[in-house]
Design a protein around this motif. Structure first.
Motif, PDB file in Angstrom:
ATOM      1  N   ILE A 103       1.578   3.283  -5.697  1.00 25.24           N
ATOM      2  CA  ILE A 103       2.369   3.520  -4.478  1.00 25.24           C
ATOM      3  C   ILE A 103       3.862   3.438  -4.804  1.00 25.24           C
ATOM      4  CG2 ILE A 103       3.053   2.470  -2.272  1.00 25.24           C
ATOM      5  CD1 ILE A 103       0.055   1.858  -1.815  1.00 25.24           C
ATOM      6  N   CYS A 104       4.261   2.388  -5.484  1.00 27.95           N
ATOM      7  CA  CYS A 104       5.678   2.197  -5.803  1.00 27.95           C
ATOM      8  C   CYS A 104       6.224   3.303  -6.705  1.00 27.95           C
ATOM      9  CB  CYS A 104       5.894   0.833  -6.452  1.00 27.95           C
ATOM     10  SG  CYS A 104       5.669  -0.537  -5.298  1.00 27.95           S
ATOM     11  N   GLU A 105       5.365   3.859  -7.539  1.00 29.04           N
ATOM     12  CA  GLU A 105       5.794   4.918  -8.455  1.00 29.04           C
ATOM     13  C   GLU A 105       5.614   6.315  -7.876  1.00 29.04           C
ATOM     14  OE1 GLU A 105       3.788   4.025 -12.139  1.00 29.04           O
ATOM     15  OE2 GLU A 105       4.654   2.009 -12.167  1.00 29.04           O
ATOM     16  N   GLY A 106       5.185   6.392  -6.608  1.00 30.28           N
ATOM     17  CA  GLY A 106       5.104   7.671  -5.927  1.00 30.28           C
ATOM     18  C   GLY A 106       3.843   8.471  -6.174  1.00 30.28           C
ATOM     19  N   ARG A 107       2.853   7.891  -6.838  1.00 30.39           N
ATOM     20  CA  ARG A 107       1.597   8.603  -7.106  1.00 30.39           C
ATOM     21  C   ARG A 107       0.609   8.519  -5.948  1.00 30.39           C
ATOM     22  NH1 ARG A 107       2.625   6.299 -12.350  1.00 30.39           N
ATOM     23  NH2 ARG A 107       1.293   4.537 -11.828  1.00 30.39           N
ATOM     24  N   GLU A 108       0.830   7.572  -5.042  1.00 29.95           N
ATOM     25  CA  GLU A 108      -0.015   7.401  -3.848  1.00 29.95           C
ATOM     26  C   GLU A 108       0.894   7.279  -2.636  1.00 29.95           C
ATOM     27  OE1 GLU A 108      -3.303   7.298  -3.365  1.00 29.95           O
ATOM     28  OE2 GLU A 108      -3.993   7.253  -5.433  1.00 29.95           O
ATOM     29  N   ASN A 109       0.468   7.832  -1.508  1.00 30.67           N
ATOM     30  CA  ASN A 109       1.254   7.670  -0.275  1.00 30.67           C
ATOM     31  C   ASN A 109       0.406   7.140   0.869  1.00 30.67           C
ATOM     32  OD1 ASN A 109      -0.223   9.908   0.337  1.00 30.67           O
ATOM     33  ND2 ASN A 109       1.511  11.276   0.609  1.00 30.67           N
ATOM     34  N   ILE A 132       0.109   3.289   5.521  1.00 28.46           N
ATOM     35  CA  ILE A 132       0.863   4.472   5.105  1.00 28.46           C
ATOM     36  C   ILE A 132       2.152   4.017   4.438  1.00 28.46           C
ATOM     37  CG2 ILE A 132      -0.070   6.019   6.868  1.00 28.46           C
ATOM     38  CD1 ILE A 132       2.619   5.614   8.383  1.00 28.46           C
ATOM     39  N   VAL A 133       2.622   4.848   3.546  1.00 31.51           N
ATOM     40  CA  VAL A 133       3.856   4.557   2.830  1.00 31.51           C
ATOM     41  C   VAL A 133       4.998   5.253   3.551  1.00 31.51           C
ATOM     42  CG1 VAL A 133       5.067   4.791   0.629  1.00 31.51           C
ATOM     43  CG2 VAL A 133       2.590   4.374   0.658  1.00 31.51           C
ATOM     44  N   ILE A 134       6.049   4.515   3.799  1.00 34.66           N
ATOM     45  CA  ILE A 134       7.267   5.075   4.388  1.00 34.66           C
ATOM     46  C   ILE A 134       8.276   5.231   3.253  1.00 34.66           C
ATOM     47  CG2 ILE A 134       9.155   4.698   6.017  1.00 34.66           C
ATOM     48  CD1 ILE A 134       7.114   3.150   7.739  1.00 34.66           C
ATOM     49  N   ILE A 135       8.787   6.437   3.118  1.00 31.24           N
ATOM     50  CA  ILE A 135       9.686   6.794   2.029  1.00 31.24           C
ATOM     51  C   ILE A 135      11.139   6.678   2.495  1.00 31.24           C
ATOM     52  CG2 ILE A 135      10.302   8.664   0.422  1.00 31.24           C
ATOM     53  CD1 ILE A 135       7.436   7.618   0.081  1.00 31.24           C
ATOM     54  N   ASP A 136      12.018   6.175   1.634  1.00 34.53           N
ATOM     55  CA  ASP A 136      13.439   6.079   1.988  1.00 34.53           C
ATOM     56  C   ASP A 136      14.152   7.413   1.745  1.00 34.53           C
ATOM     57  OD1 ASP A 136      14.010   6.287  -0.743  1.00 34.53           O
ATOM     58  OD2 ASP A 136      14.659   4.209  -0.963  1.00 34.53           O
ATOM     59  N   GLN A 137      15.439   7.442   1.987  1.00 31.27           N
ATOM     60  CA  GLN A 137      16.215   8.677   1.869  1.00 31.27           C
ATOM     61  C   GLN A 137      16.303   9.197   0.431  1.00 31.27           C
ATOM     62  OE1 GLN A 137      19.920   7.567   3.716  1.00 31.27           O
ATOM     63  NE2 GLN A 137      19.218   8.235   5.736  1.00 31.27           N
ATOM     64  N   GLN A 138      16.069   8.317  -0.530  1.00 27.77           N
ATOM     65  CA  GLN A 138      16.102   8.736  -1.929  1.00 27.77           C
ATOM     66  C   GLN A 138      14.724   9.168  -2.427  1.00 27.77           C
ATOM     67  OE1 GLN A 138      17.675   5.694  -0.928  1.00 27.77           O
ATOM     68  NE2 GLN A 138      19.548   6.894  -0.739  1.00 27.77           N
ATOM     69  N   GLY A 139      13.728   9.151  -1.537  1.00 30.20           N
ATOM     70  CA  GLY A 139      12.389   9.582  -1.910  1.00 30.20           C
ATOM     71  C   GLY A 139      11.532   8.500  -2.541  1.00 30.20           C
ATOM     72  N   LYS A 140      11.971   7.256  -2.453  1.00 32.80           N
ATOM     73  CA  LYS A 140      11.222   6.144  -3.042  1.00 32.80           C
ATOM     74  C   LYS A 140      10.434   5.410  -1.954  1.00 32.80           C
ATOM     75  CE  LYS A 140      14.314   5.416  -6.872  1.00 32.80           C
ATOM     76  NZ  LYS A 140      14.917   4.462  -7.758  1.00 32.80           N
ATOM     77  N   ALA A 141       9.303   4.843  -2.348  1.00 34.05           N
ATOM     78  CA  ALA A 141       8.483   4.066  -1.417  1.00 34.05           C
ATOM     79  C   ALA A 141       9.280   2.858  -0.938  1.00 34.05           C
ATOM     80  CB  ALA A 141       7.197   3.624  -2.095  1.00 34.05           C
TER      81      ALA A 141
END
Length: 156
Positions: A103-109, A132-141
């Motif tokens: 999740i933290c590395e963006g492979r799961e949302n 669910i994962v909420i993404i910040d403005q930089q595209g990170k979890a």
């Protein structure tokens, strides 16, 4: 314009952008605190445990009723990556750690796992944890927000 005037103007513009960004971050934190307060009211009328995992600041907040049921002393964990694992049944920790890293590395949302937490007596309790994962403005979890509920004595 000369170099000093250009530099001053650029510094002023950068300062304004930083201030605007800080204001936005403060507004988002205020909204999250309001959400947490409302979450506590909602959980009083349900059997599930709502949670918010701030992935970037490594904090975890879960419904107060989870403290009464599971092997945890408080509902806000400030070293979440380590403290949550203490509640997770030992045989399930590796699976959960891998999933959270994904999740933290963006492979799961999406988070949707069946695994075990420990109750107050140290006995395993099967749970289903969804979020669910909420993404910040930089595209990170940024956040993992969801619900944990007991599923019975065995895996579904």
């Amino acid at each position: 314009m000369d170099l000093a005037a250009d530099t001053a103007k650029e510094t002023q513009n950068a300062s304004a952008r930083v201030k605007a960004s800080a204001n936005k971050a403060n507004e988002e934190k205020e909204k999250m605190n309001e959400l947490l307060t409302e979450m506590e009211h909602i959980t009083e009328c349900m059997d599930d445990y709502l949670y918010i995992f701030d992935l970037q600041n490594n904090t975890f907040e879960i419904s107060q009723s989870a403290v009464k049921r599971f092997n945890m002393s408080k509902n806000v964990l400030t070293d979440a990556a380590n403290e949550v694992m203490k509640v997770v049944y030992e045989e399930d920790r590796r699976m959960l750690a891998k999933h959270l890293a994904d999740i933290c590395e963006g492979r799961e949302n999406v988070h949707n796992l069946h695994y075990r937490w420990l109750d107050k007596e140290g006995m395993p309790v099967w749970i289903n944890c969804r979020g669910i994962v909420i993404i910040d403005q930089q595209g990170k979890a940024e956040y993992l927000v969801g619900c944990l509920n007991e599923t019975g004595n065995r895996r579904r």
